[in-house]
Motif scaffolding. Structure first.
Motif: not given
Length: 708
Positions: A496-513
């Motif tokens: 929940t504190l966000g240690f997984n490495p991700v991309s801005p694009l995937r995060l933007a897509s999740a928030y878009a949902a």
């Protein structure tokens, strides 16, 4: 019959040597081959924005196939005058030209001339263009009787298959006009910055003169030779009576006036380089565009594709200006920024910006790595996302119908024990002690609302334990999250504190949902693709589906709206309904902001490509501006704010939906206990105690270990 006999005689020296009779050679020549392949002529592909404007072109040979009515008649006249003036009178072979070649060949005992007309030249160009190996290229260019025989035989077949106009059109589209320009349209745009339909007589004569010896008559590198050759063409046109002599003389007096335009090849010079690179990698890696990478690369660089994308220039320019403005490409601290913007409900990528130029990483201000995308679309292995991942724990709690007013303790420190991953295994570290970034946050209670507004680490660790680590992970996965390297998300208490490495694009897509009320769409950059014949091709789908109840998404939006007004990103509003979440990675190694309106979602990352832990963002000075500690609200949120304000300027506002009433069963959750405590003390003693450190977003002071 005459053509067959002439060819046999033309090849007489070779026929005698091979023991082949003239009658046999003529008979073989008249036996026209079936199934002639005229495909494989390379054409450049074009990537277009959503409005049809050009983003980039890709080509192996810079060629644009055009119709005959798109070529000025004077161009056709000029080419025929100098190359084959009797083209419309003779068949596949020009008897006069062939007889001249016959006399020369008999005199030399070998093939030295071919008397080639337009049809034969088209065949020769076609065979050379279709050659993919060294052997094929040698066979297509060698000076031999065998090659000439094949060309003549195919020329006869072409005359039977196509009209004269079509053969001429094909020739004008395949011929090489020097300086990297293939075909008359590309040549016209290259030398004169205009289409072939708008060429004048002197310009047409110049191009017509090039095709015989493209390297010798190229007007860029050999202007004097090119002009002399142009004047020869003009004189020939007058000699044939196709233009008045006075017109030819007047044209010959004009200087050669070039307006050279170099056609861009690839993404480096594009105005949206990293979005362009994303599209390129999508085609090169997706099996929808070919079985092998070689097939896909050939399709892109030779297939003449028209690729319509989802990019909107208004959004793209707003993002680029914002990331460059806050994190300059050549900033003194070597930091970088990236932003991706996605349309809720469609998955359309509307913008993608990196504060660098696309180019070699060893050059300051450049990089080949697309920090906004996953590894398969830009070589980035991703970046730890920090507190932006808390939203998945929040959504999981709301999915369990947890009311807004639910209160939980946020202790000063938290020992992560009692967690199980989705395989039922115990995960956690009894020796670890995770804390909040500000001591003032410890020892209090927060509601689901205020705990989110202030991004309290120990609150969310407890909430994750309450609803289940697996439930939190599954929520993130439903919303499209995975590691940027393509692997599944790792499951540990600090998830929940966000240690997984991700991309801005995937995060933007999740928030878009969340913006789309629970409808998740995979991010897509390609809207349509048509081949060189205008036939539509299948493109990757966004695969939109409802993954979250609308009411749950509405409740998430209700809470995240307060982050921009009363939480860690207070003051980052954009003058319309919006929601978001800050994120700061432990030790200030990176900072994030993810936010959205019902119409557009964005995620911003700021960090150091050299390694955030080695080069953290504290006591940071960058291009004349200094920062103590960089949180998600310090740089990423202003980038988001500037981008969204400009991108949505002039568009109608869209509001969020109200959450279901059962979430208010314990109140609205907006009372901040810390403020209530201070008010009670002030009422009793008549004075405010020493100020408490305001809750802020931030990392745990001890980095969460990705090991159990």
């Amino acid at each position: 019959m005459l053509a067959g006999v002439l060819v046999a005689l033309l090849l007489l020296p070779t026929a005698f040597t091979a023991g082949v009779s003239t009658r046999d050679a003529a008979g073989w020549f008249e036996d026209v081959p079936d199934g002639i392949d005229t495909s494989g002529v390379p054409e450049r592909s074009t990537i277009l924005a959503a409005d049809g404007s050009s983003i980039a072109t890709f080509y192996f040979q810079n060629r644009i196939d055009v119709r005959m009515d798109q070529i000025a008649p004077v161009v056709r006249q000029a080419v025929l005058a100098i190359e084959d003036s009797r083209f419309y009178q003779h068949g596949a072979l020009d008897s006069k030209g062939t007889l001249r070649a016959l006399i020369s060949n008999l005199g030399h005992g070998q093939v030295t001339q071919g008397g080639s007309g337009i049809t034969q030249q088209y065949v020769k160009n076609l065979l050379l263009t279709q050659a993919t190996t060294a052997t094929q290229r040698k066979d297509a260019t060698e000076l031999s009787a065998g090659r000439k025989m094949r060309e003549l035989r195919l020329a006869v077949a072409m005359e039977k298959r196509y009209s004269k106009d079509e053969i001429l059109r094909r020739y004008l589209n395949i011929a090489y006009f020097g300086d990297g320009a293939y075909g008359v349209e590309a040549a016209s745009r290259h030398y004169f910055s205009k289409t072939a339909a708008k060429l004048t007589l002197p310009e047409a004569a110049l191009l017509a003169g090039i095709v015989r010896y493209p390297y010798a008559y190229d007007p860029v590198n050999h202007p004097d030779a090119a002009r002399q050759r142009r004047d020869v063409v003009l004189a020939r046109m007058a000699q044939l009576g196709w233009i008045p002599q006075a017109t030819a003389d007047a044209a010959a007096k004009q200087p050669v006036q070039l307006h050279v335009h170099q056609a861009r090849n690839g993404c480096v010079e594009s105005s949206a380089p990293f979005f362009c690179d994303y599209v390129q990698r999508e085609i090169l890696t997706n099996a929808a565009f070919g079985k092998t990478k070689a097939d896909r690369e050939k399709l892109l660089k030779q297939g003449g594709l028209t690729i319509r994308t989802t990019l909107k220039w208004k959004v793209q320019k707003a993002a680029q200006k914002a990331v460059d403005g806050h994190v300059p490409p050549r900033n003194s601290a070597h930091k970088a920024a990236a932003e991706a913007l996605v349309e809720p409900g469609t998955g359309a990528i509307r913008g993608m910006a990196v504060d660098r130029d696309l180019g070699p990483d060893n050059q300051r201000g450049k990089t080949w790595i697309n920090f906004a995308a996953d590894a398969d679309h830009g070589s980035s292995i991703g970046m730890q996302s920090g507190s932006t991942f808390k939203v998945f724990t929040l959504a999981a709690a709301l999915q369990d119908d947890m009311p807004f007013g639910t209160m939980m303790d946020a202790p000063t420190s938290f020992t992560p024990t009692g967690y199980r991953d989705c395989d039922g295994r115990r995960v956690g570290d009894p020796n670890a002690s995770l804390r909040n970034s500000a001591d003032g946050e410890g020892g209090k209670q927060f509601s689901l609302v205020t705990g989110t507004w202030h991004s309290v680490n120990t609150f969310f660790l407890g909430l994750e334990k309450e609803i289940g680590l697996c439930e939190t992970v599954q929520m993130a996965e439903k919303l499209g999250m995975r590691q940027a390297n393509g692997k599944p998300l790792e499951e540990y208490p600090s998830f929940t504190l966000g240690f997984n490495p991700v991309s801005p694009l995937r995060l933007a897509s999740a928030y878009a949902a969340f913006a789309a009320r629970g409808r998740y769409c995979r991010p897509v950059a390609i809207a349509s693709v048509t081949d060189t014949n205008g036939k539509p091709m299948k493109v990757p789908s966004a695969g939109c589906k409802q993954v979250l109840d609308k009411g749950v998404a509405d409740a998430v939006n209700y809470i995240l709206r307060g982050v921009l007004t009363q939480g860690t990103a207070a003051g980052s509003g954009i003058g319309r309904p919006a929601a978001g979440k800050t994120g700061t990675v432990d030790n200030f190694s990176a900072a994030w902001f993810a936010g959205y309106t019902p119409d557009l979602a964005s995620a911003v990352w700021v960090g150091d490509p050299r390694g955030g832990y080695k080069y953290p963002m504290d006591d940071l000075c960058m291009s004349g501006e200094c920062f103590g500690e960089v949180f998600g609200a310090t740089i990423p949120a202003p980038i988001w704010q500037d981008t969204m304000s400009a991108a949505l300027d002039g568009t109608a506002e869209t509001d969020f939906h109200s959450p279901p009433s059962h979430y208010f069963s314990m109140g609205d959750g907006q009372t901040d206990p810390s403020k209530k405590d201070k008010k009670d003390k002030k009422d009793k003693k008549g004075a405010d105690p020493s100020p408490t450190t305001p809750p802020t977003t931030g990392p745990p002071t001890l980095a969460p270990s990705p090991k159990p």
